[in-house]
Design an enzyme around this catalytic site. Structure first.
Site, mmCIF file in Angstrom:
data_model
loop_
_atom_site.group_PDB
_atom_site.id
_atom_site.type_symbol
_atom_site.label_atom_id
_atom_site.label_comp_id
_atom_site.label_asym_id
_atom_site.label_seq_id
_atom_site.Cartn_x
_atom_site.Cartn_y
_atom_site.Cartn_z
ATOM 1 C CG HIS A 57 56.594 28.628 18.473
ATOM 2 N ND1 HIS A 57 55.841 27.491 18.296
ATOM 3 C CD2 HIS A 57 56.721 28.765 19.824
ATOM 4 C CE1 HIS A 57 55.548 26.974 19.473
ATOM 5 N NE2 HIS A 57 56.082 27.732 20.429
ATOM 6 C CG HIS B 221 56.019 30.661 24.652
ATOM 7 N ND1 HIS B 221 54.809 30.066 24.919
ATOM 8 C CD2 HIS B 221 56.695 29.796 23.849
ATOM 9 C CE1 HIS B 221 54.767 28.887 24.318
ATOM 10 N NE2 HIS B 221 55.898 28.697 23.657
ATOM 11 N NE ARG C 255 56.416 32.271 29.740
ATOM 12 C CZ ARG C 255 56.379 31.075 29.192
ATOM 13 N NH1 ARG C 255 55.307 30.646 28.568
ATOM 14 N NH2 ARG C 255 57.420 30.286 29.251
ATOM 15 C CG ASN D 205 51.836 28.576 26.464
ATOM 16 O OD1 ASN D 205 52.110 29.660 25.950
ATOM 17 N ND2 ASN D 205 52.769 27.782 26.939
ATOM 18 C CE LYS E 262 51.505 24.871 19.867
ATOM 19 N NZ LYS E 262 52.547 25.585 20.571
ATOM 20 C CG HIS F 197 53.683 20.783 22.080
ATOM 21 N ND1 HIS F 197 54.608 21.620 22.651
ATOM 22 C CD2 HIS F 197 54.066 19.523 22.416
ATOM 23 C CE1 HIS F 197 55.495 20.903 23.316
ATOM 24 N NE2 HIS F 197 55.188 19.634 23.193
ATOM 25 C CG HIS G 151 58.358 23.322 19.255
ATOM 26 N ND1 HIS G 151 57.773 22.080 19.278
ATOM 27 C CD2 HIS G 151 57.564 24.106 20.019
ATOM 28 C CE1 HIS G 151 56.690 22.124 20.020
ATOM 29 N NE2 HIS G 151 56.535 23.349 20.476
ATOM 30 C CG LEU H 122 58.934 19.583 27.538
ATOM 31 C CD1 LEU H 122 57.719 19.586 28.445
ATOM 32 C CD2 LEU H 122 59.400 18.145 27.270
ATOM 33 C CG ASP I 35 59.119 26.986 21.908
ATOM 34 O OD1 ASP I 35 58.206 27.664 22.418
ATOM 35 O OD2 ASP I 35 59.323 25.797 22.215
ATOM 36 C CG HIS J 258 59.811 29.144 32.343
ATOM 37 N ND1 HIS J 258 58.502 28.994 32.763
ATOM 38 C CD2 HIS J 258 59.904 28.481 31.162
ATOM 39 C CE1 HIS J 258 57.845 28.254 31.875
ATOM 40 N NE2 HIS J 258 58.664 27.949 30.889
ATOM 41 C CB ALA K 255 59.614 22.652 29.687
#
Ligand code: DOR
Ligand code: ZN
Length: 343
Positions: A13, A15, A17, A41, A99, A136, A174, A219, A247, A251, A263
């Site tokens: 899992h 991210h 970007r 996402n 997802k 999620h 998660h 989150l 996860d 950011h 988050a």
């Protein structure tokens, strides 16, 4: 045990970007993990196989020379996803899951699913083509306390999903609570769960230590100590239903330290070392390889990695900031230390 060699792990899992930020974070993961399930996402989200393949190319282009890293792509489920896109995804060797974000549940979840019943025909196609559903697992309901949203998701949505789609492979992503650990443990083997390093290391006090700590905001929220304890027990139990998923969610510093902060916690740089600390403290290093390197691959029906990584009990400094493509990012435990190094 001061040295630990395990089969190369995977991150189930992640991210990364897009653009400059992607280029700066992919090497952190590719330096430790052989593969990662890439979250869809983005804005706009990755809703088609064609887009997933283009996104995969962008990730591959950011892998440092000499490293081998395979991005395992996912599609973002919307109420407009046509069932025939599922067949296409199942036939594509690079797409490994779909997802489900309940609409509004988290970062870039606005295009997610408002009414899960509406996507039942798509989920039926996933069951038919044996394409896993990643969730999620939180309800979005202003009347439900934000710390209870995972437990309510299990009752309202996950239990009915399991009942309707008994053959569907599902991952509750998660997980953060004792309720989730118990639920996943009791269900058949087509339901598994990922566990992050930050939910294993921190309890909810971390968000309020001496003031508001935006870099510990993610989150689902980090929960009470008893929940953290249940997660450590599950991760270190040797139960193959629980496997590693960071996860890690980059950011920019400014987007976290803001009036309405984003988050997500960035853990990718020292991910494996953070997990090793957890297993070491629990006196469970013998279970580490299963959790980090075997159970996820087995669940996804992919071969286990043949090469290995070695961890050393050696303190490493975590930088105050890392580069997120020209802007600063703040990693978990910024300015502190982690007890293991990876070679
Ligand atoms: O904390 C989170 N950050 N949770 C999510 O579910 C999404 C993620 C992100 O994309 O930043
Ligand atoms: Zn995520």
């Amino acid at each position: 045990m001061d040295t630990l060699t395990i089969a190369r792990p995977d991150d189930w899992h992640l991210h990364v970007r897009e653009g400059a930020l992607l280029k700066s974070v992919v090497p952190d993961t590719a330096g430790q993990f052989a593969r990662a399930i890439i979250m869809p996402n983005l804005t706009p989200p990755v809703v088609t196989v064609d887009r997933a393949l283009a996104y995969r190319d962008e990730i591959l282009a950011a892998v440092p020379p000499g490293a081998t890293f395979e991005p395992l792509m996912t599609l973002y489920l919307t109420e407009d996803t046509p069932p025939n896109e599922i067949q296409k995804a199942a036939e594509c060797p690079h797409v490994h899951a779909v997802k489900l974000y309940p609409a509004g549940a988290t970062t870039n979840a606005a295009s997610g699913v408002r009414d899960i019943k509406k996507v039942y025909p798509v989920i039926e196609a996933m069951e038919k083509y044996d394409l896993p559903l990643l969730m999620h697992g939180e309800v979005v309901d202003s009347e439900i306390d934000i710390f209870d949203r995972e437990a309510v998701f299990i009752d309202r949505h996950l239990s009915p999903l399991i009942h309707h789609f008994p053959k569907l492979r599902m991952v509750m992503e998660h997980i953060t609570t004792e309720n989730a650990v118990t639920f996943v443990t009791e269900q058949p083997n087509n339901l598994a769960a990922t566990i992050t390093a930050h939910h294993l290391l921190l309890n909810r006090n971390a968000m309020f230590e001496g003031g508001l700590r935006p870099h510990h905001y993610c989150l689902p929220l980090i929960k009470r100590e008893r929940h953290r304890h249940a997660l450590v027990k599950a991760a270190t139990s040797g139960n193959p239903k629980f496997f590693l998923g960071t996860d890690s969610a980059p950011h920019p510093k400014g987007a976290k330290e803001a009036e309405c902060g984003c988050a997500g916690i960035y853990t990718a740089r020292h991910a494996l070392a953070f997990y090793a600390e957890v297993f070491d403290r629990a006196d469970a290093l013998a279970q580490f390889e299963g959790f980090a390197s075997f159970y996820g691959a087995d669940f996804y029906g992919l071969p286990r990695n043949e090469d290995s990584v070695t961890l050393h009990r050696q303190v490493v400094d975590v930088p105050e900031t890392v580069d997120f493509g020209g802007v600063a990012g703040v990693p978990l435990r910024a300015g502190g230390q982690v007890a293991w190094s990876v070679s």
